[in-house]
Design a protein around this motif. Structure first.
Motif, PDB file in Angstrom:
ATOM      1  N   ILE A   1     -19.862  27.930  -0.530  1.00 17.34           N
ATOM      2  CA  ILE A   1     -20.551  28.392   0.651  1.00 17.34           C
ATOM      3  C   ILE A   1     -22.206  27.781   0.617  1.00 17.34           C
ATOM      4  CG2 ILE A   1     -21.564  30.220   1.892  1.00 17.34           C
ATOM      5  CD1 ILE A   1     -19.281  31.964   0.834  1.00 17.34           C
ATOM      6  N   THR A   2     -22.385  26.905   1.601  1.00 17.45           N
ATOM      7  CA  THR A   2     -23.623  26.064   1.590  1.00 17.45           C
ATOM      8  C   THR A   2     -23.826  25.399   2.952  1.00 17.45           C
ATOM      9  OG1 THR A   2     -24.547  24.131   0.591  1.00 17.45           O
ATOM     10  CG2 THR A   2     -22.062  24.018   0.877  1.00 17.45           C
ATOM     11  N   ASP A   3     -25.117  25.373   3.270  1.00 14.43           N
ATOM     12  CA  ASP A   3     -25.557  24.690   4.311  1.00 14.43           C
ATOM     13  C   ASP A   3     -25.806  23.202   4.210  1.00 14.43           C
ATOM     14  OD1 ASP A   3     -25.739  27.053   5.792  1.00 14.43           O
ATOM     15  OD2 ASP A   3     -27.758  27.555   5.091  1.00 14.43           O
ATOM     16  N   ASN A   4     -25.596  22.673   2.791  1.00 12.62           N
ATOM     17  CA  ASN A   4     -26.022  21.281   2.478  1.00 12.62           C
ATOM     18  C   ASN A   4     -24.559  20.297   2.537  1.00 12.62           C
ATOM     19  OD1 ASN A   4     -27.270  18.883   1.689  1.00 12.62           O
ATOM     20  ND2 ASN A   4     -26.915  19.487  -0.670  1.00 12.62           N
ATOM     21  N   ILE A   5     -24.069  20.439   3.961  1.00 14.36           N
ATOM     22  CA  ILE A   5     -23.023  19.606   4.099  1.00 14.36           C
ATOM     23  C   ILE A   5     -23.308  18.131   4.925  1.00 14.36           C
ATOM     24  CG2 ILE A   5     -20.407  19.575   5.030  1.00 14.36           C
ATOM     25  CD1 ILE A   5     -20.484  22.438   4.695  1.00 14.36           C
ATOM     26  N   PRO A   6     -23.301  16.970   4.485  1.00 13.42           N
ATOM     27  CA  PRO A   6     -23.765  15.833   5.124  1.00 13.42           C
ATOM     28  C   PRO A   6     -22.697  15.440   6.210  1.00 13.42           C
ATOM     29  CG  PRO A   6     -22.668  15.216   3.081  1.00 13.42           C
ATOM     30  CD  PRO A   6     -22.677  16.737   3.111  1.00 13.42           C
ATOM     31  N   ASP A   7     -23.356  14.743   7.387  1.00 20.24           N
ATOM     32  CA  ASP A   7     -22.485  14.071   8.555  1.00 20.24           C
ATOM     33  C   ASP A   7     -21.320  13.576   8.184  1.00 20.24           C
ATOM     34  OD1 ASP A   7     -24.730  15.449  10.039  1.00 20.24           O
ATOM     35  OD2 ASP A   7     -25.807  13.205  10.591  1.00 20.24           O
ATOM     36  N   GLU A   8     -21.464  12.810   7.152  1.00 18.96           N
ATOM     37  CA  GLU A   8     -20.081  11.894   6.789  1.00 18.96           C
ATOM     38  C   GLU A   8     -18.919  12.712   6.581  1.00 18.96           C
ATOM     39  OE1 GLU A   8     -23.132  11.346   3.524  1.00 18.96           O
ATOM     40  OE2 GLU A   8     -23.325  11.325   5.473  1.00 18.96           O
ATOM     41  N   GLU A   9     -19.021  13.906   6.134  1.00 21.14           N
ATOM     42  CA  GLU A   9     -17.908  14.749   5.932  1.00 21.14           C
ATOM     43  C   GLU A   9     -17.047  15.486   6.998  1.00 21.14           C
ATOM     44  OE1 GLU A   9     -17.970  17.799   2.987  1.00 21.14           O
ATOM     45  OE2 GLU A   9     -19.582  16.958   1.923  1.00 21.14           O
ATOM     46  N   PHE A  10     -17.702  15.003   8.246  1.00 16.03           N
ATOM     47  CA  PHE A  10     -16.914  15.403   9.527  1.00 16.03           C
ATOM     48  C   PHE A  10     -16.529  14.108  10.366  1.00 16.03           C
ATOM     49  CE2 PHE A  10     -20.062  18.596   8.211  1.00 16.03           C
ATOM     50  CZ  PHE A  10     -19.447  19.797   8.491  1.00 16.03           C
ATOM     51  N   GLU A  11     -16.481  12.996   9.568  1.00 16.83           N
ATOM     52  CA  GLU A  11     -16.132  11.767  10.069  1.00 16.83           C
ATOM     53  C   GLU A  11     -14.660  11.377  10.109  1.00 16.83           C
ATOM     54  OE1 GLU A  11     -18.312   8.535   8.485  1.00 16.83           O
ATOM     55  OE2 GLU A  11     -20.223   8.964   9.487  1.00 16.83           O
ATOM     56  N   ILE A  12     -13.894  11.209  11.247  1.00 14.11           N
ATOM     57  CA  ILE A  12     -12.505  11.059  11.129  1.00 14.11           C
ATOM     58  C   ILE A  12     -12.094   9.597  10.002  1.00 14.11           C
ATOM     59  CG2 ILE A  12     -10.126  10.034  12.294  1.00 14.11           C
ATOM     60  CD1 ILE A  12     -11.643  11.638  14.652  1.00 14.11           C
ATOM     61  N   ARG A  13     -11.057   9.892   9.176  1.00 10.71           N
ATOM     62  CA  ARG A  13     -10.951   8.848   8.181  1.00 10.71           C
ATOM     63  C   ARG A  13      -9.507   8.485   8.393  1.00 10.71           C
ATOM     64  NH1 ARG A  13     -14.225  11.763   3.098  1.00 10.71           N
ATOM     65  NH2 ARG A  13     -16.013  12.282   4.340  1.00 10.71           N
ATOM     66  N   THR A  14      -8.781   9.151   8.872  1.00  9.49           N
ATOM     67  CA  THR A  14      -7.142   8.829   8.789  1.00  9.49           C
ATOM     68  C   THR A  14      -6.832   7.939  10.159  1.00  9.49           C
ATOM     69  OG1 THR A  14      -6.728  11.006   7.989  1.00  9.49           O
ATOM     70  CG2 THR A  14      -4.905   9.802   9.259  1.00  9.49           C
ATOM     71  N   GLU A  15      -6.171   6.822   9.796  1.00  8.31           N
ATOM     72  CA  GLU A  15      -5.804   5.946  10.869  1.00  8.31           C
ATOM     73  C   GLU A  15      -4.367   6.433  11.609  1.00  8.31           C
ATOM     74  OE1 GLU A  15      -5.444   1.747   9.369  1.00  8.31           O
ATOM     75  OE2 GLU A  15      -7.650   1.693   8.946  1.00  8.31           O
ATOM     76  N   GLY A  16      -4.464   6.385  12.825  1.00  5.19           N
ATOM     77  CA  GLY A  16      -3.244   6.720  13.669  1.00  5.19           C
ATOM     78  C   GLY A  16      -3.552   7.135  15.057  1.00  5.19           C
ATOM     79  N   ARG A  17      -2.540   7.764  15.951  1.00  6.34           N
ATOM     80  CA  ARG A  17      -3.058   8.004  17.132  1.00  6.34           C
ATOM     81  C   ARG A  17      -3.834   9.342  17.340  1.00  6.34           C
ATOM     82  NH1 ARG A  17       2.090   8.787  20.829  1.00  6.34           N
ATOM     83  NH2 ARG A  17       2.009   6.388  20.420  1.00  6.34           N
ATOM     84  N   GLU A  18      -4.778   9.456  17.988  1.00  4.10           N
ATOM     85  CA  GLU A  18      -5.664  10.474  18.248  1.00  4.10           C
ATOM     86  C   GLU A  18      -5.487  11.262  19.342  1.00  4.10           C
ATOM     87  OE1 GLU A  18      -9.742   9.537  18.183  1.00  4.10           O
ATOM     88  OE2 GLU A  18      -9.546   8.262  15.990  1.00  4.10           O
ATOM     89  N   ILE A  19      -5.108  12.585  19.311  1.00  2.00           N
ATOM     90  CA  ILE A  19      -4.883  13.562  20.206  1.00  2.00           C
ATOM     91  C   ILE A  19      -6.203  14.310  20.378  1.00  2.00           C
ATOM     92  CG2 ILE A  19      -3.416  15.408  21.205  1.00  2.00           C
ATOM     93  CD1 ILE A  19      -1.244  14.217  19.018  1.00  2.00           C
ATOM     94  N   SER A  20      -6.839  14.260  21.473  1.00  2.00           N
ATOM     95  CA  SER A  20      -8.116  14.939  21.887  1.00  2.00           C
ATOM     96  C   SER A  20      -7.797  16.293  22.750  1.00  2.00           C
ATOM     97  CB  SER A  20      -9.138  14.383  22.602  1.00  2.00           C
ATOM     98  OG  SER A  20      -9.626  12.966  21.570  1.00  2.00           O
ATOM     99  N   ARG A  21      -8.606  17.402  22.651  1.00  2.00           N
ATOM    100  CA  ARG A  21      -8.509  18.685  23.306  1.00  2.00           C
ATOM    101  C   ARG A  21      -9.970  19.108  23.565  1.00  2.00           C
ATOM    102  NH1 ARG A  21      -3.918  22.900  22.337  1.00  2.00           N
ATOM    103  NH2 ARG A  21      -2.916  21.255  23.432  1.00  2.00           N
ATOM    104  N   ASN A  22      -9.942  19.666  24.721  1.00  2.00           N
ATOM    105  CA  ASN A  22     -11.481  20.436  24.887  1.00  2.00           C
ATOM    106  C   ASN A  22     -11.247  21.866  25.119  1.00  2.00           C
ATOM    107  OD1 ASN A  22     -13.684  21.384  26.754  1.00  2.00           O
ATOM    108  ND2 ASN A  22     -14.439  19.230  26.574  1.00  2.00           N
ATOM    109  N   LEU A  23     -11.827  22.707  24.070  1.00  2.00           N
ATOM    110  CA  LEU A  23     -11.704  24.076  23.968  1.00  2.00           C
ATOM    111  C   LEU A  23     -12.170  24.627  25.274  1.00  2.00           C
ATOM    112  CD1 LEU A  23     -12.252  24.790  20.193  1.00  2.00           C
ATOM    113  CD2 LEU A  23     -10.260  23.996  21.387  1.00  2.00           C
ATOM    114  N   SER A  24     -13.370  24.003  25.788  1.00  2.00           N
ATOM    115  CA  SER A  24     -13.960  24.850  26.794  1.00  2.00           C
ATOM    116  C   SER A  24     -13.303  24.848  28.119  1.00  2.00           C
ATOM    117  CB  SER A  24     -15.482  24.428  27.157  1.00  2.00           C
ATOM    118  OG  SER A  24     -15.244  23.016  27.551  1.00  2.00           O
ATOM    119  N   GLU A  25     -12.382  23.771  28.332  1.00  2.00           N
ATOM    120  CA  GLU A  25     -11.501  23.725  29.408  1.00  2.00           C
ATOM    121  C   GLU A  25     -10.514  24.724  29.301  1.00  2.00           C
ATOM    122  OE1 GLU A  25     -10.255  19.808  29.661  1.00  2.00           O
ATOM    123  OE2 GLU A  25     -12.280  18.934  30.328  1.00  2.00           O
ATOM    124  N   GLU A  26      -9.877  25.109  28.176  1.00  2.00           N
ATOM    125  CA  GLU A  26      -8.879  26.057  27.872  1.00  2.00           C
ATOM    126  C   GLU A  26      -9.227  27.167  28.059  1.00  2.00           C
ATOM    127  OE1 GLU A  26      -6.416  25.061  24.731  1.00  2.00           O
ATOM    128  OE2 GLU A  26      -6.154  23.040  25.086  1.00  2.00           O
TER     129      GLU A  26
END
Length: 342
Positions: free
Chosen positions: A201-226
């Motif tokens: 449990i930490t607030d020190n999580i850098p931006d790069e940990e949230f970058e997509i690293r897997t190659e393949g087809r991307e499927i997007s979804r918008n939660l606010s619309e749902e």
């Protein structure tokens, strides 16, 4: 069986998700949220879900199936970011930034997001038509424990009748974060469980940990619309059929895609099951009950106006509950069902 399993992925909400969704429902107010009473702790769970930043690995076990996922979750400036990476059963990942969710599953082709075992804030992608659970479950403090190196309190949610399972929740003491959960039969046997095996449990999580690293087809979804669609849509209806019995407290909550035929999901705020009604077709599907962990699949054949229909109940309920629900289905308009789509 593969056909039934595909339905299970669509309709079977994991115990972790349901526990989180349940506790987003407004409950009674308490003067001191830091005291160790069960309801006070439960009130902390929903805020902790989004507002706690952490990284770790969790396992989700259902029967003899065990899946592991790596997770990084950050709450900063009012925005939730999360990245889930599959650790077994094929590569893939899910990344969320605010209301945008991207799913990449190169080994399995294009699938819907709800077919993936979700976690944490992805609960917001599902129905919000949930009911208070205090009428159907009794919340009790069990004691203190330690999970993934963190002190936790253990809470029991005991079913008030035989038609649903009981649950155990472990919440980390400083944040209220859910770190472990069980679905339990009336015998006390653990049928399904979620648990962090490592956690920071930490607030020190850098931006790069949230970058997509897997190659393949991307499927997007918008939660606010749902979420907006869920608010404006009407309560799901049973078109062409009716349900003669369901456990008290279970209300229509969603309408899963069913292909041919009709489908409606029901929830009591913690547990959920879906009922699928469709023309039987030429394939001979096995009837009766099967189970994977806490998830029951009950299939029942029904004849109406000279036509054969297949009723399937899939959900986190005991086998007897699924049987009674399936056998209570009555066909009102067979032509409506033959038309397909829900």
């Amino acid at each position: 069986m593969n056909r039934l399993l595909s339905r299970l992925k669509i309709a079977g909400f994991p115990a972790l998700l349901l526990a989180v969704l349940t506790l987003m429902t407004p409950g009674p107010a308490f003067a001191d949220p830091d005291r160790g009473e069960a309801h006070q702790w439960l009130e902390r769970l929903a805020p902790a879900l989004n507002m706690t930043s952490y990284r770790g690995v969790f396992v989700y076990a259902r029967g003899d199936q065990v899946h592991s996922m790596q997770i990084a979750h950050r709450y900063r400036d009012g925005v939730v970011e999360e990245r889930l990476v599959m650790q077994d059963g094929g590569s893939g990942e899910i990344v969320r930034r605010g209301v945008n969710v991207v799913c990449v599953l190169p080994d399995r082709g294009r699938i819907r997001l709800e077919q993936v075992i979700p976690s944490g804030p992805f609960a917001e992608a599902f129905t919000s038509q949930l009911m208070p659970v205090n009428r159907w479950y009794t919340a009790e403090m069990v004691g203190e424990d330690r999970v993934a190196g963190y002190e936790a309190v253990e809470i029991a949610l005991k079913s008030r009748d035989k038609y649903r399972y009981s649950h155990r929740l472990w919440l980390e003491t400083s944040t209220g974060l859910l770190v472990k959960s069980h679905v339990r039969a009336s015998s006390g046997d653990v049928m399904e469980q979620f648990q962090f095996t490592s956690l920071e449990i930490t607030d020190n999580i850098p931006d790069e940990e949230f970058e997509i690293r897997t190659e393949g087809r991307e499927i997007s979804r918008n939660l606010s619309e749902e979420e907006g669609a869920a608010r404006t849509s009407t309560v799901p209806r049973m078109n062409g059929w009716q349900l003669g019995w369901r456990p008290e407290g279970f209300a229509p909550a969603a309408a899963p895609r069913a292909g041919r035929g009709q489908a409606v999901a029901f929830s009591d705020g913690l547990a959920a099951f879906s009922v699928f009604v469709e023309p039987a077709g030429r394939l001979n599907m096995p009837t009766g009950v099967s189970r994977i962990g806490a998830t029951t699949i009950y299939t029942h054949e029904l004849e109406s106006a000279g036509r054969e229909f297949l009723v399937t109940v899939v959900g986190e309920v005991p086998a007897e509950t699924a049987r009674k629900v399936a056998e209570s289905v009555r066909i009102q308009d067979s032509l409506a069902l033959e038309g397909g789509g829900s």
